[in-house]
Design an enzyme around this catalytic site. Structure first.
Site, PDB file in Angstrom:
ATOM      1  N   HIS A 375       0.780  -1.161   0.009  1.00 54.22           N
ATOM      2  CA  HIS A 375       0.106   0.012   0.139  1.00 54.22           C
ATOM      3  C   HIS A 375       0.740   1.340   0.043  1.00 54.22           C
ATOM      4  CE1 HIS A 375      -3.704   1.944  -0.098  1.00 54.22           C
ATOM      5  NE2 HIS A 375      -4.348   1.419   1.041  1.00 54.22           N
ATOM      6  N   ARG A 376       2.189   1.235   0.063  1.00 55.39           N
ATOM      7  CA  ARG A 376       3.032   2.422   0.183  1.00 55.39           C
ATOM      8  C   ARG A 376       3.328   2.672  -1.269  1.00 55.39           C
ATOM      9  NH1 ARG A 376       8.145  -0.176   3.139  1.00 55.39           N
ATOM     10  NH2 ARG A 376       7.565  -1.708   1.456  1.00 55.39           N
TER      11      ARG A 376
END
EC number: 2.3.1.12
Length: 402
Positions: A375-376
């Site tokens: 998700h980064r």
């Protein structure tokens, strides 16, 4: 009362009693703010001597809610510019006679969610450098600490496994092989260091399966020794198209987490389960090969894996990994990302389900897919688009053979 970002909260539950011995980070009270309820943990270990608040009462930051008797001040670290717990002399006379020089007790600024995360990861919050407002420790601070100390085992408070001492006649001990230890270490590191999110979807592969069975039948008639093509090469090819269409999935995050590297090649790794071990041989330049070539190469690499003949070159330079459990069973699952990749696709067992076509329900072969992503690097909308694109490729064979 610690600073939790609200000036005043209402006490909805008291979790301890006077005279009870409590441990560090044990819940003391539950309070309710404007938007949510939260548990306030204890900043110390000790015995509850007095509770100065009641259920329904509103308390403010820094107000006294409980008084403790602490038996070991030497274990409490001193720090400046932090709120500290006040002790009333008249309620602690016996204790103060033994320890007159009362020191400030550290109060770590962190929300209950952050404290639970730290307990789960066996991280001492006193070792964390806070970056939030008012010296508050954020979840990102814990993640940064873990990334910086993963290789240093002494930085963590690893609790010993208190396994029950069973009688030796009641169980068998199975040694963990070196390869299992290495795989376990890598999986744990990837799970801890990468913020995983998993997107789920189902794909109608009815037409694809009809084409595949027809193709295999015709091939067998021409050459009885010809190997059947499974569904996996089709999935690999669809992923290759997806990586070209959405380059962010074909990337890696830099060591300093400030740069994303977009790769100019398309290599796909396939997780292969071999005798309680897991290998990921990599198919190179998948975008430039047809499905028949991919099938042959997949058979070759799988055979090498089962014969324990894979070398380092067979398992390097992967861009994306596929974990296929369809031959075993089950529906969805959350595969762990194979770092430094940023996504992995889980494939489960296809099942016949009724699908509405606007007029009637049609029996359709539905394939469950599970996409875990970092998700980064990848946001949820792109993950949904990527998985939808894969579904489009698999639901219409024409997209794969064009």
């Amino acid at each position: 009362m610690p600073d939790i970002g609200l000036e005043e909260v209402e006490v909805t539950e008291i979790l301890v009693k006077i005279g009870e011995e409590i441990k560090l980070d044990q819940g003391l009270i539950t309070v309710e703010g404007d938007k949510a309820s939260m548990e306030i943990p204890s900043p110390i270990s000790g015995i509850v001597k007095d509770i100065t608040i009641k259920i329904g009462e509103k308390v403010k930051t820094s107000s006294i809610i409980m008084i403790f008797k602490v038996n070991n001040l030497n274990s409490i670290k001193n720090e400046k510019d932090l709120n500290y717990i006040k002790t009333e002399k008249k309620l602690n006379e016996n204790f103060l006679e033994e320890k007159k020089d009362i020191k400030k007790i550290v109060l770590v600024h962190a929300t209950p969610v952050v404290r639970r995360l730290a307990r789960h990861l066996n991280v001492d919050l006193k070792n964390i450098t806070p970056s939030g407002p008012k010296n508050r420790i954020l979840k990102e601070d814990i993640e940064l600490y873990i990334r910086n100390n993963t290789s240093n085992k002494s930085s963590f408070n690893i609790e010993k496994n208190n396994t029950t001492n069973f009688h030796k006649d009641l169980f068998n001990e199975i040694p963990i092989t070196n390869i299992q230890q290495i795989i376990g270490k890598n999986l744990h590191q990837n799970w801890v260091n990468i913020p995983h999110v998993t997107q789920f979807d189902e794909v109608n592969i009815t037409l694809l399966e009809e084409f595949r069975h027809k193709y295999n039948t015709e091939k067998k008639q021409k050459n009885n020794m010809c190997s059947k093509i499974t569904i996996l090469p089709f999935i690999i090819k669809s992923v290759a198209y997806g990586l070209l269409e959405f380059p962010i999935f074909n990337s890696s995050l830099s060591v300093n987490k400030k740069t994303i590297f977009l790769k100019k090649y398309v290599n796909v790794g396939i997780a292969v389960d071999v005798q309680n071990a897991l290998f990921v041989p990599v198919l190179k330049n998948v975008d430039k090969k047809n499905i028949a070539n991919l099938s042959s190469e997949l058979i070759f690499l799988s055979k090498k894996a089962h014969e324990n003949k894979l070398d380092a070159s067979d398992m390097k330079d992967g861009c994306f990994t596929i974990s296929n459990l369809g031959g075993i069973g089950g529906s969805w699952f959350s595969p762990i990302i194979n770092s430094p990749e940023v996504a992995i696709l889980g494939v489960s067992k296809a099942l016949i389900k009724p699908l509405w076509n606007g007029k009637e329900f049609i029996p359709s072969l539905m394939l469950p897919l599970s996409l875990s992503y970092d998700h980064r690097v990848i946001n949820g909308a792109d993950a949904a688009r990527f998985l939808t694109f894969i579904g489009k490729m698999l639901s219409d064979i024409r997209f794969l053979i064009m």
